[in-house]
Enzyme design. Structure first.
Site, PDB file in Angstrom:
ATOM      1  N   CYS A 116      -9.572   6.612   8.616  1.00  0.00           N
ATOM      2  CA  CYS A 116     -10.292   5.330   8.720  1.00  0.00           C
ATOM      3  C   CYS A 116     -10.449   4.867  10.163  1.00  0.00           C
ATOM      4  O   CYS A 116     -11.277   4.008  10.451  1.00  0.00           O
ATOM      5  CB  CYS A 116      -9.567   4.258   7.911  1.00  0.00           C
ATOM      6  SG  CYS A 116      -9.324   4.728   6.203  1.00  0.00           S
ATOM      7  N   HIS A 257     -11.661  -2.686  10.177  1.00  0.00           N
ATOM      8  CA  HIS A 257     -11.862  -1.699   9.120  1.00  0.00           C
ATOM      9  C   HIS A 257     -11.704  -2.404   7.775  1.00  0.00           C
ATOM     10  O   HIS A 257     -10.782  -3.195   7.586  1.00  0.00           O
ATOM     11  CB  HIS A 257     -10.842  -0.573   9.274  1.00  0.00           C
ATOM     12  CG  HIS A 257     -10.768   0.311   8.077  1.00  0.00           C
ATOM     13  ND1 HIS A 257     -11.897   0.860   7.507  1.00  0.00           N
ATOM     14  CD2 HIS A 257      -9.717   0.705   7.315  1.00  0.00           C
ATOM     15  CE1 HIS A 257     -11.530   1.570   6.451  1.00  0.00           C
ATOM     16  NE2 HIS A 257     -10.228   1.489   6.310  1.00  0.00           N
ATOM     17  N   ASN A 287     -13.555   0.476   0.454  1.00  0.00           N
ATOM     18  CA  ASN A 287     -13.085   1.102   1.695  1.00  0.00           C
ATOM     19  C   ASN A 287     -13.891   2.387   1.925  1.00  0.00           C
ATOM     20  O   ASN A 287     -13.740   3.343   1.181  1.00  0.00           O
ATOM     21  CB  ASN A 287     -11.585   1.390   1.549  1.00  0.00           C
ATOM     22  CG  ASN A 287     -10.985   2.046   2.779  1.00  0.00           C
ATOM     23  OD1 ASN A 287     -11.712   2.503   3.669  1.00  0.00           O
ATOM     24  ND2 ASN A 287      -9.672   2.106   2.822  1.00  0.00           N
TER      25      ASN A 287
HETATM   26  O1  UT7 Z   1      -8.035   2.507   4.877  1.00  0.00           O
HETATM   27  C1  UT7 Z   1      -6.741   2.454   5.388  1.00  0.00           C
HETATM   28  C2  UT7 Z   1      -5.741   2.882   4.429  1.00  0.00           C
HETATM   29  N1  UT7 Z   1      -5.587   2.140   3.226  1.00  0.00           N
HETATM   30  C3  UT7 Z   1      -5.189   0.875   3.165  1.00  0.00           C
HETATM   31  O2  UT7 Z   1      -5.175   0.185   4.143  1.00  0.00           O
HETATM   32  C4  UT7 Z   1      -4.684   0.344   1.868  1.00  0.00           C
HETATM   33  C5  UT7 Z   1      -3.449  -0.479   2.100  1.00  0.00           C
HETATM   34  N2  UT7 Z   1      -2.821  -0.967   0.894  1.00  0.00           N
HETATM   35  C6  UT7 Z   1      -3.407  -1.831   0.042  1.00  0.00           C
HETATM   36  O3  UT7 Z   1      -4.544  -2.224   0.224  1.00  0.00           O
HETATM   37  C7  UT7 Z   1      -2.590  -2.342  -1.105  1.00  0.00           C
HETATM   38  O4  UT7 Z   1      -1.242  -1.952  -0.936  1.00  0.00           O
HETATM   39  C8  UT7 Z   1      -3.093  -1.869  -2.495  1.00  0.00           C
HETATM   40  C9  UT7 Z   1      -4.384  -2.571  -2.829  1.00  0.00           C
HETATM   41  C10 UT7 Z   1      -3.296  -0.367  -2.474  1.00  0.00           C
HETATM   42  C11 UT7 Z   1      -2.092  -2.240  -3.559  1.00  0.00           C
HETATM   43  O5  UT7 Z   1      -1.821  -3.636  -3.528  1.00  0.00           O
HETATM   44  P1  UT7 Z   1      -0.302  -4.134  -3.565  1.00  0.00           P
HETATM   45  O6  UT7 Z   1      -0.347  -5.603  -3.629  1.00  0.00           O
HETATM   46  O7  UT7 Z   1       0.409  -3.529  -2.385  1.00  0.00           O
HETATM   47  O8  UT7 Z   1       0.186  -3.581  -4.941  1.00  0.00           O
HETATM   48  P2  UT7 Z   1       1.403  -2.597  -5.235  1.00  0.00           P
HETATM   49  O9  UT7 Z   1       1.098  -1.227  -4.755  1.00  0.00           O
HETATM   50  O10 UT7 Z   1       2.620  -3.234  -4.740  1.00  0.00           O
HETATM   51  O11 UT7 Z   1       1.369  -2.587  -6.803  1.00  0.00           O
HETATM   52  C12 UT7 Z   1       1.563  -3.784  -7.560  1.00  0.00           C
HETATM   53  C13 UT7 Z   1       1.422  -3.460  -9.036  1.00  0.00           C
HETATM   54  C14 UT7 Z   1       2.136  -2.191  -9.458  1.00  0.00           C
HETATM   55  O12 UT7 Z   1       2.702  -2.408 -10.736  1.00  0.00           O
HETATM   56  P3  UT7 Z   1       4.272  -2.734 -10.902  1.00  0.00           P
HETATM   57  O13 UT7 Z   1       4.970  -1.567 -10.282  1.00  0.00           O
HETATM   58  O14 UT7 Z   1       4.479  -3.997 -10.125  1.00  0.00           O
HETATM   59  O15 UT7 Z   1       4.415  -2.847 -12.390  1.00  0.00           O
HETATM   60  C15 UT7 Z   1       1.028  -1.184  -9.592  1.00  0.00           C
HETATM   61  O16 UT7 Z   1       1.303  -0.177 -10.539  1.00  0.00           O
HETATM   62  O17 UT7 Z   1       0.033  -3.247  -9.334  1.00  0.00           O
HETATM   63  C16 UT7 Z   1      -0.111  -2.039 -10.064  1.00  0.00           C
HETATM   64  N3  UT7 Z   1      -1.408  -1.482  -9.785  1.00  0.00           N
HETATM   65  C17 UT7 Z   1      -2.507  -1.792 -10.499  1.00  0.00           C
HETATM   66  N4  UT7 Z   1      -2.705  -2.606 -11.541  1.00  0.00           N
HETATM   67  C18 UT7 Z   1      -3.952  -2.727 -12.021  1.00  0.00           C
HETATM   68  C19 UT7 Z   1      -1.756  -0.599  -8.808  1.00  0.00           C
HETATM   69  N5  UT7 Z   1      -3.069  -0.338  -8.875  1.00  0.00           N
HETATM   70  C20 UT7 Z   1      -3.561  -1.075  -9.911  1.00  0.00           C
HETATM   71  C21 UT7 Z   1      -4.840  -1.225 -10.465  1.00  0.00           C
HETATM   72  N6  UT7 Z   1      -4.985  -2.053 -11.517  1.00  0.00           N
HETATM   73  N7  UT7 Z   1      -5.928  -0.596  -9.975  1.00  0.00           N
END
Ligand code: UT7
Length: 330
Positions: A116, A257, A287
Site C-alpha cells: 500500500c 492511504h 482499500n
Molecule cells: O492497507 C494497509 C493494510 N491494512 C490495513 O491498514 C487494515 C488495518 N486493520 C483494520 O482496518 C482493522 O483492524 C479491520 C477492519 C481489519 C478489523 O477491525 P477491528 O476493529 O480491528 O476488528 P478485529 O479484527 O478486532 O475483529 C473484531 C471482531 C472479531 O470477532 P470476535 O473475535 O471479537 O468475536 C472478528 O472475527 O469482528 C469480527 N470480524 C467480522 N465480523 C463481521 C472480522 N471481520 C468481520 C466481518 N464481519 N467482515
C-alpha cells in the site's frame, strides 16, 4: 551538491472497473453485515475488475487519462514505474505490459513492490531519477487487482479491498520549481507476517495443497496492522512537514492511504488537522493499496480542489511493513 532539477506533476488520471460490489452482496458471500463493514471500516462498496482486466489493463486507462491531462503522447514518456503487489505475472514486470498497451515505445519500465506504500515509494524513486537528469518525465502508477488475491471465504479480509488504478505524469523542472518538498520512507521487515500472501512466490510455489489451503491469498493481522499504521503515517507526515518548514495549518490536503476510516480519522486527529482537509473516498473504493493515493489525487485535481501553490501531504502504510510520506507543493 547543488540540486539542479526538480519535479512537477503535470497530469493525473485514474480508473476503476465498472463492476461494483456492495456490502449487501458481501452479506450473501460471508458471515458479515453492511453495518459491521461500515462502522468498522467506512467502506460501502468497491470495484472489481473483470476476468480479462489484469493489473496492467487498469493501469493503461489511468495512464492514458494522465497523459491526456498532461497533453503528452505515449511516445514522449521516458520512464514508467508501476507500484503493485498484484502484478499481471511474476515475469515480465507489469510496467512493460503497460508500455505495450499504451505504446510508450521509448520508455524505461520497471515495477515496484511496497504494497500500500507503493505509490509513495514509486514517486520518490521517480523524482530521484528525474532530479538526476537522466530522464525528462515519468509515468508513476499505482495499480491493483486485489480481487485476484483475496480469499473470498475469509470475512476478515475480503470485505476490505477493491481494484483500481491511478497515475501521475511527472516532469523534470528547474530545482527552483521543485514540487517535491520532502519525503520520508520507512520499512520494518520484522513484521513481514502481519500482512502477507504466503504462497505463489519462490518460498512456497503453488501446489494443489497450497490452493486447497488458500495460501496464495492475502492474510492479515488487522488489529496489529491498525496500531502500527497510525503511528507510522503520523510520524512520517510530521517528519516531512518539519523537513519542508511547513506547518500543518498551511497544508491544504492530507491524502492518506485509504485503508480504514478509523485509521484515517486517527491520523488526522494526531496531526491536528480538521476533517475537511483530510481526503476520504474509501467508502466508494475500499482499500485499493498502491492505487488509493493517486486515485484520490486525480479526483481532487480533476474537481479543481487543488490550486497552484497548495501544500499536500501524501502518506501511506502497508505490508512489509512499509510506510512513507511526501510533502508536495502543487
Ligand atoms: O492497507 C494497509 C493494510 N491494512 C490495513 O491498514 C487494515 C488495518 N486493520 C483494520 O482496518 C482493522 O483492524 C479491520 C477492519 C481489519 C478489523 O477491525 P477491528 O476493529 O480491528 O476488528 P478485529 O479484527 O478486532 O475483529 C473484531 C471482531 C472479531 O470477532 P470476535 O473475535 O471479537 O468475536 C472478528 O472475527 O469482528 C469480527 N470480524 C467480522 N465480523 C463481521 C472480522 N471481520 C468481520 C466481518 N464481519 N467482515
Amino acid at each position: 551538491m547543488t540540486q539542479r532539477y526538480g519535479i512537477k506533476i503535470v497530469g493525473t488520471g485514474s480508473y476503476v472497473p465498472s463492476r461494483v460490489l456492495t456490502n449487501a452482496e458481501l452479506e450473501k458471500m460471508v458471515d458479515t453485515t453492511d453495518e459491521w463493514i461500515r462502522t468498522r471500516t467506512g467502506i460501502e462498496e468497491r470495484h472489481i475488475a473483470a476476468d480479462n482486466e489484469p493489473c496492467s489493463a487498469l493501469a493503461e486507462q489511468a495512464c492514458l487519462r494522465a497523459l491526456e491531462a498532461a497533453g503528452m503522447t505515449p511516445e514522449e514518456v521516458d520512464l514508467i514505474i508501476v507500484a503493485t503487489f498484484t502484478a499481471d505475472a511474476p515475469l515480465p514486470n507489469t510496467a512493460c505490459f503497460v508500455q505495450k498497451r499504451i505504446g510508450a515505445t521509448n520508455a524505461v519500465c520497471f515495477s515496484m513492490e511496497a504494497a500500500c506504500s507503493g505509490f509513495v515509494y514509486a514517486m520518490t524513486v521517480a523524482a530521484g531519477l528525474l532530479r538526476s537528469g537522466g530522464f525528462r518525465n515519468a509515468l508513476v502508477v499505482g495499480s491493483e487487482k486485489i480481487s485476484s488475491m483475496v480469499d473470498w471465504t475469509d470475512r476478515n479480509t475480503c470485505v476490505l479491498f477493491g481494484d483500481g488504478a491511478g497515475a501521475v505524469v511527472l516532469k523534470r523542472v528547474d530545482a527552483a520549481h521543485d514540487s517535491l518538498r520532502a519525503f520520508k520512507l520507512g520499512a520494518d521487515g520484522r513484521y513481514t507476517d502481519l500482512l502477507q500472501c504466503p504462497a505463489g512466490g519462490s518460498a512456497m510455489p503453488v501446489t494443489p495443497e497450497v490452493l486447497a489451503g488458500h495460501l496464495n491469498t492475502i492474510k492479515m493481522e488487522g488489529r496489529e496492522v491498525f496500531k502500527l499504521a497510525v503511528n507510522a503515517m503520523v510520524g512520517a507526515s510530521q517528519d516531512v512537514l518539519k523537513q519542508g518548514g511547513v506547518s500543518i495549518d498551511q497544508v491544504r490536503w492530507v491524502i492518506p492511504h485509504q485503508a480504514n476510516m478509523r485509521i484515517i480519522s486517527s491520523v488526522g486527529k494526531y496531526l491536528g488537522v480538521p476533517d475537511e482537509k483530510v481526503y476520504v473516498n474509501l467508502q466508494r473504493y475500499g482499500n485499493t493499496s498502491a492505487a488509493s493515493i493517486p486515485l484520490a489525487l486525480d479526483e481532487l485535481a480533476r474537481s479543481g480542489q487543488i490550486k497552484d501553490g497548495d501544500h499536500l501531504v501524501l502518506t501511506a502504510f502497508g505490508g512489509g511493513l512499509t510506510w512513507g510520506a511526501i510533502l508536495l507543493k502543487w
